[in-house]
Scaffold this active site. Structure first.
Site, PDB file in Angstrom:
ATOM      1  CE  LYS A  25      -0.832  -7.248 -36.374  1.00  0.00           C
ATOM      2  NZ  LYS A  25      -1.233  -6.193 -37.596  1.00  0.00           N
TER       3      LYS A  25
ATOM      4  NE  ARG B  83      18.881   2.492 -25.436  1.00  0.00           N
ATOM      5  CZ  ARG B  83      19.281   3.041 -24.275  1.00  0.00           C
ATOM      6  NH1 ARG B  83      18.810   2.864 -23.364  1.00  0.00           N
ATOM      7  NH2 ARG B  83      20.404   3.965 -24.296  1.00  0.00           N
TER       8      ARG B  83
ATOM      9  NE  ARG C  94      19.476   8.338 -17.778  1.00  0.00           N
ATOM     10  CZ  ARG C  94      18.593   8.168 -16.828  1.00  0.00           C
ATOM     11  NH1 ARG C  94      18.692   9.228 -16.226  1.00  0.00           N
ATOM     12  NH2 ARG C  94      18.365   6.984 -16.538  1.00  0.00           N
ATOM     13  CB  THR C  95      19.104   6.999 -25.010  1.00  0.00           C
ATOM     14  OG1 THR C  95      20.128   6.902 -24.015  1.00  0.00           O
ATOM     15  CG2 THR C  95      19.700   7.217 -26.335  1.00  0.00           C
TER      16      THR C  95
ATOM     17  CG  HIS D  97      25.141   4.307 -25.639  1.00  0.00           C
ATOM     18  ND1 HIS D  97      24.399   5.062 -26.466  1.00  0.00           N
ATOM     19  CD2 HIS D  97      24.197   4.099 -24.434  1.00  0.00           C
ATOM     20  CE1 HIS D  97      23.329   5.539 -25.851  1.00  0.00           C
ATOM     21  NE2 HIS D  97      23.275   5.026 -24.595  1.00  0.00           N
TER      22      HIS D  97
HETATM   23  C1  NCD Z   1      23.074   3.440 -20.404  1.00  0.00           C
HETATM   24  C2  NCD Z   1      22.771   2.585 -21.411  1.00  0.00           C
HETATM   25  O1  NCD Z   1      21.506   2.462 -21.824  1.00  0.00           O
HETATM   26  O2  NCD Z   1      23.604   2.076 -22.012  1.00  0.00           O
HETATM   27  N1  NCD Z   1      22.020   4.754 -20.333  1.00  0.00           N
HETATM   28  C3  NCD Z   1      21.992   5.611 -21.061  1.00  0.00           C
HETATM   29  O3  NCD Z   1      21.769   5.337 -22.353  1.00  0.00           O
HETATM   30  N2  NCD Z   1      22.455   6.805 -20.490  1.00  0.00           N
HETATM   31  C4  NCD Z   1      23.785   3.055 -19.257  1.00  0.00           C
HETATM   32  C5  NCD Z   1      23.148   2.034 -18.510  1.00  0.00           C
HETATM   33  O4  NCD Z   1      21.868   1.689 -18.702  1.00  0.00           O
HETATM   34  O5  NCD Z   1      23.782   1.497 -17.575  1.00  0.00           O
END
Ligand code: NCD
Length: 361
Positions: free
Chosen positions: A115, A136, A86-87, A170
């Site tokens: 490397k 991320r 999703r993200t 997040h």
């Molecule tokens: C969340 C995350 O990655 O922190 N997912 C997301 O970004 N929608 C929640 C999760 O992984 O549980």
């Protein structure tokens, strides 16, 4: 990471939060988005209006073409070294809505980090080719370090957006969660004065942590943290709530007990990727911390059920058909709010609002 830069970064990392937040601004506006604490009420409300405008404008082909011209001269780099559906997709499509081109690294095994290149060198390399980095990471402070690194050593202004930093934060999920709550409660007085229940792995869930850190932007909030003791919300967030006089309670036995009190129910999964040893989380019985179909009768009529996804068995799929289930909308809201955020960082949000007004949308 290099020892020399480790030491320099640790000075920054240990500086007061206010100093750090200041360094993530340009012209007194949010430039890098690393922490939820950077988001104040005017910013949150600005995202709300810009998101609504984007959605309305996108209903027509003419509107979509207008939006695609806004940032057609910019490129974004998505650097995701932790799993994401999703993200990643919502950010990628948010960029495309605004006409930005995107490139990606989703696995450090395919970047020069394999490397032996340091995180710092890799990060600076990405910034050479892009006008925005969305990242991320498994590491708690990688987005912070990336933003610090570019602010300290790069001549090109390249903002960094945190799309999830380990078990810590997040912030863009918190933005989309707030937007979803604002929409859900539009007819019942908005978010102010509501009781938000959060259930699941509150200790290692970065979504619930970041969402809690936005609560000081609203009046008379109450939080209920529902989790067995080992998964309870950590002290840093509880201290934040105390400092801001935000009421909270912990429920450590069962979700059922507190369900009737909640205006919003935010369910989360167990974050077992952060287990220190295999099977660590599995030893705790989570049966009492699931939302069952039969629980629906306990919920307030205007209650909103949220989940950041991915879902395991915390919410019975039959609940999806209930009008109070907002999680599929919440997921889609992620794309629109992220587009609004990127538009705001690049300061084109006024053009979006103007277009909406001129076309009476
Ligand atoms: C969340 C995350 O990655 O922190 N997912 C997301 O970004 N929608 C929640 C999760 O992984 O549980």
């Amino acid at each position: 990471m290099s020892h020399y830069l480790d030491e320099k970064f640790s000075v920054f990392k240990n500086s007061p939060l206010e100093t750090k937040l200041q360094s993530f601004k340009r012209d007194d506006k949010v430039f890098d988005l690393v922490f939820s604490e950077q988001l104040d009420r005017p910013f949150i409300d600005g995202i709300y209006h810009t998101t609504n405008a984007l959605r309305r404008i996108s209903k027509s082909k003419e509107g979509r073409v207008f939006l695609q011209k806004l940032l057609a001269h910019k490129r974004a780099m998505l650097y995701f070294n932790q799993p994401s559906s999703r993200t990643f997709l919502s950010f990628e499509n948010a960029c495309h809505i605004l006409g930005m081109k995107t490139s990606e690294i989703r696995d450090t095994n395919v970047s020069s980090e394999v490397k032996g290149e340091s995180f710092d060198d890799s990060f600076r390399t990405f910034s050479s080719y892009a006008n925005l980095i969305i990242m991320r990471s498994k590491g708690k402070d990688h987005a912070e370090r990336g933003a610090w690194l570019l602010n300290t050593y790069s001549n090109r202004p390249v903002p960094v957006i945190n799309g999830g930093s380990g078990s810590d934060q997040h912030p863009t999920q918190a933005i989309l969660d707030i937007y979803t709550l604002q929409r859900s409660f539009a007819d019942v007085g908005g978010i102010d004065g509501k009781t938000i229940l959060m259930c699941g792995d509150l200790k290692r869930g970065r979504t619930v942590r970041s969402l809690s850190l936005l609560m000081n932007n609203f009046e008379r909030m109450k939080l209920i943290f529902v989790a067995p003791k080992p998964f309870q919300m950590k002290d840093d967030v509880l201290d934040f709530l105390k400092r801001h006089n935000i009421e909270y309670m912990k429920e450590q036995e069962s979700l059922k007990k507190v369900l009737p009190l909640a205006d919003a129910i935010y369910m989360t999964r167990i974050q077992d990727e952060h287990d220190l040893e295999a099977g660590e989380s599995a030893q705790f019985d989570m049966e009492e911390f699931k939302l069952n179909y039969s629980d629906l009768s306990q919920l307030k009529d205007h209650a909103a059920i949220l989940h950041p996804f991915p879902r395991r068995d915390e919410i019975d799929v039959r609940i999806d058909e209930d009008r109070r289930a907002k999680y599929w909308r919440q997921e889609r809201n992620g794309m629109w709010t992220r587009a609004a955020l990127i538009a705001t960082i690049f300061q084109v949000e006024q053009e979006i609002l103007r277009y909406e007004k001129e076309h009476q949308l």
